[in-house]
Each structure stands twice: as structure tokens, then as C-alpha cells.
Design a protein around this motif. Structure first.
Motif, PDB file in Angstrom:
ATOM      1  N   ALA A  55       7.380   3.719 -61.799  1.00  0.00           N
ATOM      2  CA  ALA A  55       6.476   4.683 -61.166  1.00  0.00           C
ATOM      3  C   ALA A  55       7.193   5.682 -60.273  1.00  0.00           C
ATOM      4  CB  ALA A  55       5.407   3.945 -60.351  1.00  0.00           C
ATOM      5  N   HIS A  56       8.402   5.348 -59.814  1.00  0.00           N
ATOM      6  CA  HIS A  56       9.214   6.232 -58.993  1.00  0.00           C
ATOM      7  C   HIS A  56       8.459   6.636 -57.718  1.00  0.00           C
ATOM      8  CE1 HIS A  56      12.995   8.191 -58.603  1.00  0.00           C
ATOM      9  NE2 HIS A  56      12.478   9.380 -58.460  1.00  0.00           N
ATOM     10  N   VAL A  57       8.292   7.941 -57.439  1.00  0.00           N
ATOM     11  CA  VAL A  57       7.601   8.346 -56.204  1.00  0.00           C
ATOM     12  C   VAL A  57       6.110   8.564 -56.416  1.00  0.00           C
ATOM     13  CG1 VAL A  57       9.649   9.318 -55.080  1.00  0.00           C
ATOM     14  CG2 VAL A  57       8.263  10.762 -56.584  1.00  0.00           C
ATOM     15  N   GLY A  58       5.598   8.199 -57.588  1.00  0.00           N
ATOM     16  CA  GLY A  58       4.159   8.099 -57.765  1.00  0.00           C
ATOM     17  C   GLY A  58       3.431   9.331 -58.242  1.00  0.00           C
ATOM     18  N   ASP A  59       4.136  10.328 -58.760  1.00  0.00           N
ATOM     19  CA  ASP A  59       3.430  11.540 -59.196  1.00  0.00           C
ATOM     20  C   ASP A  59       2.486  11.245 -60.361  1.00  0.00           C
ATOM     21  OD1 ASP A  59       5.912  11.109 -60.602  1.00  0.00           O
ATOM     22  OD2 ASP A  59       5.641  13.045 -61.579  1.00  0.00           O
ATOM     23  N   ARG A  60       2.922  10.429 -61.309  1.00  0.00           N
ATOM     24  CA  ARG A  60       2.051  10.125 -62.453  1.00  0.00           C
ATOM     25  C   ARG A  60       1.047   9.036 -62.099  1.00  0.00           C
ATOM     26  NH1 ARG A  60       5.013  12.402 -67.550  1.00  0.00           N
ATOM     27  NH2 ARG A  60       6.711  13.485 -66.507  1.00  0.00           N
ATOM     28  N   PRO A  76      10.841  -0.878 -58.894  1.00  0.00           N
ATOM     29  CA  PRO A  76      11.704  -1.880 -58.270  1.00  0.00           C
ATOM     30  C   PRO A  76      12.535  -1.381 -57.079  1.00  0.00           C
ATOM     31  CG  PRO A  76      12.751  -1.039 -60.249  1.00  0.00           C
ATOM     32  CD  PRO A  76      11.399  -0.378 -60.164  1.00  0.00           C
ATOM     33  N   GLN A  77      12.647  -0.060 -56.883  1.00  0.00           N
ATOM     34  CA  GLN A  77      13.542   0.451 -55.845  1.00  0.00           C
ATOM     35  C   GLN A  77      12.841   0.440 -54.486  1.00  0.00           C
ATOM     36  OE1 GLN A  77      16.196   3.814 -57.110  1.00  0.00           O
ATOM     37  NE2 GLN A  77      14.760   3.951 -58.819  1.00  0.00           N
ATOM     38  N   PRO A  78      13.337  -0.368 -53.547  1.00  0.00           N
ATOM     39  CA  PRO A  78      12.624  -0.519 -52.268  1.00  0.00           C
ATOM     40  C   PRO A  78      12.498   0.769 -51.477  1.00  0.00           C
ATOM     41  CG  PRO A  78      14.789  -1.588 -52.199  1.00  0.00           C
ATOM     42  CD  PRO A  78      14.540  -1.221 -53.626  1.00  0.00           C
ATOM     43  N   GLN A  79      13.478   1.677 -51.578  1.00  0.00           N
ATOM     44  CA  GLN A  79      13.402   2.915 -50.805  1.00  0.00           C
ATOM     45  C   GLN A  79      12.335   3.865 -51.319  1.00  0.00           C
ATOM     46  OE1 GLN A  79      15.729   2.191 -52.985  1.00  0.00           O
ATOM     47  NE2 GLN A  79      16.669   3.987 -53.936  1.00  0.00           N
ATOM     48  N   LEU A  80      11.833   3.624 -52.549  1.00  0.00           N
ATOM     49  CA  LEU A  80      10.805   4.499 -53.118  1.00  0.00           C
ATOM     50  C   LEU A  80       9.391   3.980 -52.898  1.00  0.00           C
ATOM     51  CD1 LEU A  80      12.422   5.508 -56.542  1.00  0.00           C
ATOM     52  CD2 LEU A  80      12.590   6.669 -54.331  1.00  0.00           C
ATOM     53  N   ILE A  81       9.249   2.689 -52.601  1.00  0.00           N
ATOM     54  CA  ILE A  81       7.927   2.095 -52.462  1.00  0.00           C
ATOM     55  C   ILE A  81       7.080   2.798 -51.394  1.00  0.00           C
ATOM     56  CG2 ILE A  81       6.667   0.004 -51.813  1.00  0.00           C
ATOM     57  CD1 ILE A  81       7.745  -0.143 -54.612  1.00  0.00           C
ATOM     58  N   PRO A  82       7.623   3.119 -50.197  1.00  0.00           N
ATOM     59  CA  PRO A  82       6.779   3.821 -49.214  1.00  0.00           C
ATOM     60  C   PRO A  82       6.251   5.153 -49.723  1.00  0.00           C
ATOM     61  CG  PRO A  82       8.756   2.951 -48.163  1.00  0.00           C
ATOM     62  CD  PRO A  82       8.955   2.806 -49.646  1.00  0.00           C
ATOM     63  N   TRP A  83       7.056   5.878 -50.493  1.00  0.00           N
ATOM     64  CA  TRP A  83       6.620   7.185 -51.018  1.00  0.00           C
ATOM     65  C   TRP A  83       5.597   7.004 -52.131  1.00  0.00           C
ATOM     66  CZ3 TRP A  83       7.780  11.077 -48.047  1.00  0.00           C
ATOM     67  CH2 TRP A  83       8.892  10.952 -47.194  1.00  0.00           C
ATOM     68  N   LEU A  84       5.758   5.946 -52.918  1.00  0.00           N
ATOM     69  CA  LEU A  84       4.761   5.627 -53.940  1.00  0.00           C
ATOM     70  C   LEU A  84       3.420   5.292 -53.287  1.00  0.00           C
ATOM     71  CD1 LEU A  84       3.789   4.892 -56.782  1.00  0.00           C
ATOM     72  CD2 LEU A  84       5.038   2.728 -56.586  1.00  0.00           C
ATOM     73  N   ARG A  85       3.454   4.514 -52.222  1.00  0.00           N
ATOM     74  CA  ARG A  85       2.210   4.180 -51.522  1.00  0.00           C
ATOM     75  C   ARG A  85       1.563   5.431 -50.926  1.00  0.00           C
ATOM     76  NH1 ARG A  85       1.592  -1.145 -51.468  1.00  0.00           N
ATOM     77  NH2 ARG A  85       3.429  -2.514 -51.484  1.00  0.00           N
TER      78      ARG A  85
END
Length: 268
Positions: A55-60, A76-85
Motif C-alpha cells: 500500500a506504500h503511502v496509501g494513495d490507492r 511492511p515498511q514501518p516508516q510508511l505506516i503513519p503516512w498510510l494511516r
């Protein structure tokens, strides 16, 4: 005076910050969401289930949710989870899981590129070979390895139900993700990369073993299909072998074809 050298941890933090910022600039630019929703609307109806694998940074993920879908997003990348949320803040029906999908339950070693998180991959052979097979990856460094949980698409289907659409963007692991799927789904997409068409061929062979699919493709981050008519897997592969190098990368879309009537059966 000599400049004080930066510590390895500070340099790693800076690389990571630059990588996240690059992703946000690319995937959060104005107008992108409207284009994504127009592209996915033919596949998704309100209330449908969608899997966003990578999902990366969640645009889709956000576009799927705004179309009224329930979304299961794996990143899976922990640094991207906050941006996905943040991307799906205030939207209901979105489940975010810090996992990769693969051929079996367990764990995987994720090769992380801090400055280019979009190409972090759980496929070590893909990472090792792509620099020599695709010139656009020659400057990329994979500078960290982390262990992440792995689930299969079949497990997700057992837990959530069968998706109307499944987006797979996992940097070389696409065929391994499909090995964890034994149920044909109505529609899905997966990334292709010049220099790694063996992965694309493997994906098509697996899908065709599950059911009859028609295929189309979109170059890079465009929103327009390459072909007016959907193609067979063999035709798509032949075209990519001739033209894929100049295209670089993109997404291949597959939609399940209606079953043919049995011999002697009248068509309505």
C-alpha cells in the motif's frame, strides 16, 4: 574548521526522511486522487472488498476507500505506516496490516532502500539482478534488511472474504504473492518492470491456470490503457518483449472473462 562528520544513525534518518518525502511528492500530488478513482471505478462497487498489497503511502488505498470499498491494506515498511494511516484518516472499513503477502505463512526478509522506499523488496534475487538488467535502478541502494511477517492471499480471503479487486505492487515478489492464491478473483493488477519480465510471465501463467483472464497494461503512472481491446496473456507478453524496455515499468491489469457456454448450450 573541519565539518563534524554525521553519525551513521543521523545519515540513515536523513536518507529515510528524503525517501518518504519523495514518495509523498510523487503519490500525493494534486489531482491524482480523481484520476485514480476514475481508473478503478469500473472494478469496484460500494461495499466491495479490495486488497491493496504493497500500500506504500496509501494513495490507492484512499481511492479504494473513497469508492466505497472495504480495504485490507498490507504495507511492511514501518516508516510508511503513519503516512498510510493519515491517508485514510476518517474513512471506515480500512484494515492496515504491517505484513507482506507471499507463497506461505511465516516471515520474509525485506530489503529496504531508505532513499527509494518504493523499490524496497522481499525478493533478494530481484534486488540483486535488477541493477544490471534495468538502467533506471543503477543508482538505487538497498541499505537495510528487516524481518517482516508474511501471509498468503488465501489466508486473507479466509479472514475477510474474496476481493472484487486486488492490487499487487511488491517489487519483484508478484509471482510469489500469486502462489498464495488458489481462488480466481474477478480482477487484479500487478506491476511489471523491464528487465524482470520473467516475473510477469510467471504471474500470467499462474492466473491463466486459475481461470480465463483478459489483460491490459498501463505505462508508468499514467491513467490510460495501452490497448483498446483486452488481450490474451500470450499477446501481452509478446508486446512487452518488444516494447517493454522503452516503457520501463507499469501495471498489468487482469480481469476474469465470462465462462464460455458448454458445447451445444444455447446462448441467451
Amino acid at each position: 574548521m573541519n565539518a563534524t562528520p554525521q553519525s551513521p544513525s543521523r545519515l540513515a534518518w536523513l536518507d529515510q526522511a528524503i525517501g518518504v518525502l519523495r514518495s509523498l511528492v510523487i503519490y500525493r500530488r494534486p489531482g491524482r486522487q480523481q484520476g485514480l478513482k476514475r481508473m478503478y471505478a469500473p472494478f469496484i462497487q460500494p461495499g466491495d472488498l479490495v486488497f491493496d498489497i504493497g500500500a506504500h503511502v496509501g494513495d490507492r488505498t484512499r481511492a479504494f476507500a473513497d469508492l466505497g470499498a472495504r480495504v485490507v491494506a498490507l504495507e511492511p515498511q514501518p516508516q510508511l505506516i503513519p503516512w498510510l494511516r493519515r491517508a485514510v484518516r476518517g474513512r471506515t472499513g480500512v484494515s492496515i496490516r504491517r505484513e507482506v503477502a507471499g507463497p506461505r505463512p511465516g516471515s520474509a526478509q525485506l530489503q529496504v532502500s531508505r532513499r527509494h522506499p518504493t523499490v524496497s523488496s522481499a525478493s533478494r534475487p530481484w534486488v540483486q539482478s535488477l541493477r544490471t538488467r534495468n538502467r533506471s535502478f543503477q543508482h538505487v541502494r538497498w541499505d537495510e534488511e528487516i524481518t517482516v511477517p508474511m501471509v498468503t492471499l488465501d489466508q486473507l480471503i479466509e479472514e475477510y472474504g474474496s476481493p472484487a479487486f486486488c492490487k499487487i505492487d511488491v517489487e519483484g515478489l508478484e509471482a510469489e504473492v500469486l502462489r498464495g492464491l488458489t481462488h480466481p478473483v474477478p480482477a487484479l493488477s500487478f506491476e511489471f518492470v523491464a528487465g524482470a519480465l520473467d516475473v510477469t510471465r510467471d504471474c500470467i501463467e499462474q492466473l491463466d491456470a486459475l481461470g480465463a483472464y483478459g489483460y491490459n497494461l498501463i505505462a508508468g503512472e499514467r491513467r490510460r490503457y495501452q490497448f483498446a481491446e483486452w488481450q490474451s496473456g500470450a499477446a501481452i507478453l509478446a508486446w512487452l518483449e518488444d516494447h517493454g524496455e522503452r516503457m520501463g515499468s507499469g501495471d498489468l491489469y487482469a480481469r476474469r472473462l465470462p465462462a464460455l457456454p458448454a458445447r451445444g448450450e444455447r446462448q441467451g
